[in-house]
Design an enzyme around this catalytic site. Structure first.
Site, PDB file in Angstrom:
ATOM      1  N   CYS A   1     -10.105 -33.135 -15.213  1.00  0.00           N
ATOM      2  CA  CYS A   1      -9.110 -32.478 -14.362  1.00  0.00           C
ATOM      3  C   CYS A   1      -9.775 -31.629 -13.287  1.00  0.00           C
ATOM      4  O   CYS A   1      -9.161 -31.304 -12.281  1.00  0.00           O
ATOM      5  CB  CYS A   1      -8.176 -31.637 -15.210  1.00  0.00           C
ATOM      6  SG  CYS A   1      -9.019 -30.534 -16.335  1.00  0.00           S
TER       7      CYS A   1
ATOM      8  N   GLU B   1      -0.971 -27.596 -17.151  1.00  0.00           N
ATOM      9  CA  GLU B   1      -2.208 -27.853 -16.432  1.00  0.00           C
ATOM     10  C   GLU B   1      -2.175 -29.316 -16.040  1.00  0.00           C
ATOM     11  O   GLU B   1      -2.299 -30.191 -16.891  1.00  0.00           O
ATOM     12  CB  GLU B   1      -3.393 -27.535 -17.357  1.00  0.00           C
ATOM     13  CG  GLU B   1      -4.645 -27.224 -16.615  1.00  0.00           C
ATOM     14  CD  GLU B   1      -5.704 -28.214 -16.951  1.00  0.00           C
ATOM     15  OE1 GLU B   1      -5.868 -29.144 -16.122  1.00  0.00           O
ATOM     16  OE2 GLU B   1      -6.342 -28.077 -17.988  1.00  0.00           O
TER      17      GLU B   1
HETATM   18  P1  NDP Z   1       0.598 -38.022 -19.591  1.00  0.00           P
HETATM   19  O1  NDP Z   1       1.161 -36.953 -18.780  1.00  0.00           O
HETATM   20  O2  NDP Z   1       1.370 -39.269 -19.744  1.00  0.00           O
HETATM   21  O3  NDP Z   1       0.303 -37.501 -21.080  1.00  0.00           O
HETATM   22  C1  NDP Z   1      -0.229 -36.240 -21.365  1.00  0.00           C
HETATM   23  C2  NDP Z   1       0.221 -35.825 -22.745  1.00  0.00           C
HETATM   24  O4  NDP Z   1       1.634 -35.746 -22.795  1.00  0.00           O
HETATM   25  C3  NDP Z   1      -0.158 -36.820 -23.828  1.00  0.00           C
HETATM   26  O5  NDP Z   1      -0.443 -36.134 -25.012  1.00  0.00           O
HETATM   27  C4  NDP Z   1       1.105 -37.628 -23.985  1.00  0.00           C
HETATM   28  O6  NDP Z   1       1.203 -38.243 -25.234  1.00  0.00           O
HETATM   29  C5  NDP Z   1       2.125 -36.541 -23.834  1.00  0.00           C
HETATM   30  N1  NDP Z   1       3.442 -37.034 -23.507  1.00  0.00           N
HETATM   31  C6  NDP Z   1       3.776 -38.032 -22.659  1.00  0.00           C
HETATM   32  N2  NDP Z   1       5.109 -38.163 -22.623  1.00  0.00           N
HETATM   33  C7  NDP Z   1       5.620 -37.243 -23.461  1.00  0.00           C
HETATM   34  C8  NDP Z   1       6.935 -36.904 -23.870  1.00  0.00           C
HETATM   35  N3  NDP Z   1       7.990 -37.539 -23.389  1.00  0.00           N
HETATM   36  N4  NDP Z   1       7.088 -35.922 -24.771  1.00  0.00           N
HETATM   37  C9  NDP Z   1       6.033 -35.271 -25.275  1.00  0.00           C
HETATM   38  N5  NDP Z   1       4.775 -35.557 -24.922  1.00  0.00           N
HETATM   39  C10 NDP Z   1       4.563 -36.529 -24.023  1.00  0.00           C
HETATM   40  O7  NDP Z   1      -0.797 -38.260 -19.045  1.00  0.00           O
HETATM   41  P2  NDP Z   1      -1.838 -39.391 -19.437  1.00  0.00           P
HETATM   42  O8  NDP Z   1      -2.666 -38.841 -20.533  1.00  0.00           O
HETATM   43  O9  NDP Z   1      -1.227 -40.702 -19.688  1.00  0.00           O
HETATM   44  O10 NDP Z   1      -2.601 -39.456 -18.089  1.00  0.00           O
HETATM   45  C11 NDP Z   1      -1.911 -39.857 -16.930  1.00  0.00           C
HETATM   46  C12 NDP Z   1      -2.507 -39.173 -15.741  1.00  0.00           C
HETATM   47  O11 NDP Z   1      -2.483 -37.764 -15.898  1.00  0.00           O
HETATM   48  C13 NDP Z   1      -3.927 -39.490 -15.509  1.00  0.00           C
HETATM   49  O12 NDP Z   1      -4.076 -40.701 -14.883  1.00  0.00           O
HETATM   50  C14 NDP Z   1      -4.345 -38.319 -14.667  1.00  0.00           C
HETATM   51  O13 NDP Z   1      -3.985 -38.519 -13.334  1.00  0.00           O
HETATM   52  C15 NDP Z   1      -3.555 -37.180 -15.218  1.00  0.00           C
HETATM   53  N6  NDP Z   1      -4.328 -36.390 -16.152  1.00  0.00           N
HETATM   54  C16 NDP Z   1      -4.652 -35.125 -15.807  1.00  0.00           C
HETATM   55  C17 NDP Z   1      -5.395 -34.372 -16.660  1.00  0.00           C
HETATM   56  C18 NDP Z   1      -5.737 -32.992 -16.368  1.00  0.00           C
HETATM   57  O14 NDP Z   1      -6.436 -32.383 -17.160  1.00  0.00           O
HETATM   58  N7  NDP Z   1      -5.284 -32.392 -15.314  1.00  0.00           N
HETATM   59  C19 NDP Z   1      -5.915 -34.881 -17.904  1.00  0.00           C
HETATM   60  C20 NDP Z   1      -5.504 -36.207 -18.182  1.00  0.00           C
HETATM   61  C21 NDP Z   1      -4.726 -36.908 -17.339  1.00  0.00           C
HETATM   62  P3  NDP Z   1       0.960 -39.830 -25.387  1.00  0.00           P
HETATM   63  O15 NDP Z   1      -0.454 -40.068 -25.026  1.00  0.00           O
HETATM   64  O16 NDP Z   1       1.230 -40.072 -26.812  1.00  0.00           O
HETATM   65  O17 NDP Z   1       1.923 -40.494 -24.454  1.00  0.00           O
END
Ligand code: NDP
Length: 689
Positions: free
Chosen positions: A302, A263
């Protein structure tokens, strides 16, 4: 009062039945509104392969040994406990930048979702360990070889990698269907707000309600976890499309065809209908909705409205109305009661949003708000990740790219004009697949054209108008009973959707065989399976005595013209096919006057019921009623009633029994087929409790 003043704590992961701090120093997590450290996070030193094995081996078997209703009751108990402790979560939630209203969506919204699964699970699923999916498929003429699709829980662990914006809801909406299906979960919250998830997991673990290993938690990096997933595990991801795509391409996920639900961010649109100009209720509702979607959770949702698509003639009025409304948004410390919009999750996140606004500015001009000049009513505009709402206008949306591509994950939306309904729909498609879209209209034709045009590109579509103004749940709220997820850019995943969501954690299998053995597998009687006609009326048997296949074949009864006329006069159903020989004959389906279908069903009940007080407590409905062969005066029929499915209720002295009911005429033709649904006492006579 400021948000979360206290000593920063060291977060722990919950691994293999114990709490584990990381081996390292830990990365500081800062309060979104004050910049003060809230916690330190680190997951180094965890054996992730062992964690997966512990979930699979320890918890999987315990969960699968429970029935759907037992697991649903477990969810209910957790939900009730969490609701009692909600104030603790609200206090912690302030540090994420969320106001009380934002926290409500995350905390109570999450708990209500869990509770919804607890109650729907008991209402809509049988109290069994296997789900029957669809009807029996006969594969031979003599019913000696048939097939039945079944669903059984996967034997792995569901790994849920969640986003920072909903630390509670994000976990609860995923573990509810997972646990209900009978699968253990490992939750990995986004680091930025993991302290709130950790607190909630602590409270859940403390209750001891869940079998050991059913819920594990990773605070910090997932390390090599995804190298160890197998074909029985599931990985779900919520976050940015780039991370999602990278995780989906992990070798173990590809090699083992691991179910991966994604998602990601999406450029959700809202369309103002051509009929909804200034002065209409729909126009006012639209303005309210767009402003609300931009400011709830500071636009970090989102499902938030990113693209506002309006008839060209109404664009100026719309921009003016939105500018006025957004200008009244009180931005500041989320702990302050006057605050209407709190902070973004972090200063980094604010920088990110500002950069994305710059990208959007390639195609659009800022018409309200100033990204670099923050105005707060409380709190510190430098230390807290505050940002006032920013509205952009894109004059040529068909030539623009960024406005359909770039998601600024904050209080940011772009207005764009359209000239025809087709254009409005085409603009929504330019988002390349979104979670949700809405249209505000009071015109059925506009609703039809827009919804049918947008539906293939969206997981959910909401129609807003004056009649639903008070009752509408809004554009941005995913609901437990509705699917959440969208195609393409939105990740191509699907979550929730009531019991649909549970099935994502189960394997569908087509089982072929002889009905007797298929019935043994499914716990459901089917045509051709063994029957028991021991001479005791099945209605005289309590749940303790009743068995699948217990059968009653009744005597026959004739239907007379008098019966038909009596029923017609008595009920008022004097439809010509029952009353007028010539008119009935002229009907291609009948050879003359026919008995009412409901008369047959009533007579059938008269044939099969056992009248004396007994363990059958009530008849609560019929399922799948079909009338197949017309009954003419002088025809006779009889009933075969067979116990098809038994569902004892947990914590109740009764259960539900489904009876297969077949009404056949003197030639053996099926007249009516249906399932009779009854409540039956577990013991008889009833024992006073
Ligand atoms: P990320 O995609 O960076 O992170 C989402 C999740 O993935 C977090 O739990 C993160 O953990 C984890 N993650 C990141 N890298 C890895 C990896 N290599 N292996 C395993 N898990 C990983 O998104 P962000 O939360 O930083 O948000 C960035 C952007 O995403 C926002 O600016 C927005 O545009 C979008 N977003 C969209 C959402 C939606 O519901 N559609 C919700 C939130 C964000 P960790 O935090 O520890 O890095």
């Amino acid at each position: 009062m400021t948000a979360h003043a206290g000593t920063p704590r060291r977060l722990e992961s919950y691994v293999c039945g114990g709490w584990a701090p990381g081996a390292g120093e830990g990365k500081p997590l800062l309060n979104a509104a004050t910049g003060e450290p809230v916690a330190f996070i680190d997951s180094s030193g965890i054996d992730f392969a062992e964690m997966l094995a512990f979930g699979r081996e320890k918890a999987g078997a315990s969960l699968r040994a429970m029935s759907f209703h037992e697991r649903a009751l477990m969810l209910k108990a957790i939900g009730l406990m969490l609701m009692e402790k909600k104030e603790e979560f609200y206090a912690e939630s302030l540090a994420t930048g969320a106001t009380r209203a934002d926290g409500w969506v995350d905390i109570e919204g999450g708990i209500v979702t869990l509770m919804n699964y607890a109650s729907k699970g008991r209402r809509e699923l049988p109290n069994t360990k296997v789900l029957v999916d669809g009807p029996v498929e006969p594969l031979s003429k003599d019913s000696s070889f048939s097939a039945q699709h079944i669903l059984t829980p996967l034997h792995g662990v569901a790994v849920h990698i969640n986003a920072f914006n909903f630390p509670c809801w994000g976990m609860l909406e995923k573990i509810a269907p997972t646990l209900l299906a009978g699968m253990p979960a490992i939750v990995k919250p986004a680091s930025q707000t993991a302290y709130l998830t950790e607190l909630m997991v602590r409270r859940i673990v403390e209750t001891g309600i869940l079998p050991e290993g059913a819920l594990q938690l990773i605070c910090g990096s997932t390390g090599d976890l995804l190298d160890h997933v197998t074909c029985q595990d599931v990985v779900t991801f919520t976050g940015s499309a780039s991370t999602g795509r990278m995780l989906k391409a992990q070798p173990a996920i590809i090699e083992n065809s691991v179910r991966f639900t994604m998602e990601a961010d999406s450029l959700n649109a809202a369309i103002l209908g051509t009929d909804a100009g200034p002065g209409t209720e729909e126009f006012d509702l639209f303005v309210k909705e767009v402003a609300r979607e931009m400011t709830v959770k500071a636009g970090q949702k989102c499902t938030a409205i990113r693209r506002v698509i309006a008839p060209r003639a109404h664009v100026d009025a719309l921009v003016a109305a939105l500018t006025e409304r957004l200008g009244k948004t009180v931005v500041g410390d989320p702990a302050n009661e006057a605050t209407r919009m709190g902070a973004l999750a972090s200063l980094d996140q604010r920088d990110e949003v500002r950069d994305r606004i710059k990208d959007l500015s390639q195609d659009a001009e800022i018409v309200a708000g100033a990204p670099d000049a923050v105005q707060v009513a409380s709190g510190d505009a430098d230390k807290g990740a505050f940002l006032n709402p920013v509205l952009l206008y894109c004059a040529k949306p068909f030539e623009a790219k960024a406005v359909h591509d770039v998601e600024a994950f904050g209080p940011v939306s772009t207005v764009m004009p359209y000239d025809t309904i087709e254009e409005a729909v085409d603009l929504t498609h330019k988002g390349k697949g979104s979670l949700v879209a809405s249209v505000f209209t009071n015109d059925p034709k506009v609703a039809e054209d827009v919804v049918l045009g947008m539906a293939p590109f969206h997981g959910r579509v909401m129609i807003g108008n004056r009649a639903s103004a008070k009752s509408s749940t809004g554009h941005g709220s995913p609901l437990p009973m509705l699917v959440h997820g969208g195609p393409g850019r939105a990740g191509g995943g699907e979550e929730l959707g009531g019991m649909r969501g549970v099935k994502h954690y189960m394997q569908r299998t087509a089982v072929q065989g002889v009905p007797r053995l298929l019935s043994a597998v499914t716990g459901r009687w089917m045509d051709g399976a063994d029957v028991n006609k021991d001479g005791v009326h099945p209605f005289r048997k309590s749940l303790a005595e009743l068995r699948i296949g217990d059968q009653l074949v009744t005597a026959s009864r004739e239907v007379t013209l008098e019966d038909i006329e009596h029923f017609a006069e008595f009920t008022g159903d004097t439809f010509y096919a029952h009353m007028d020989e010539a008119a009935a004959k002229a009907n291609p389906f009948f050879e003359g006057r026919v008995a009412h279908g409901y008369l047959i069903v009533s007579f059938a009940a008269g044939l099969f019921v056992d009248p004396a007080p007994g363990p059958v407590l009530a008849n609560y409905g019929v399922d799948n009623l079909r009338f197949l062969t017309p009954v003419n005066p002088g025809d006779t029929f009889q009933v075969q009633l067979t116990c098809k499915e038994i569902n004892p209720r947990v914590n109740a002295d009764y259960g539900e029994v489904r009876w297969d009911c077949q009404v056949t005429n003197q030639n053996g033709d099926a007249v009516a087929l249906y399932d009779v649904l009854t409540m039956v006492a577990k013991t008889w006579p009833l024992v006073e409790s």
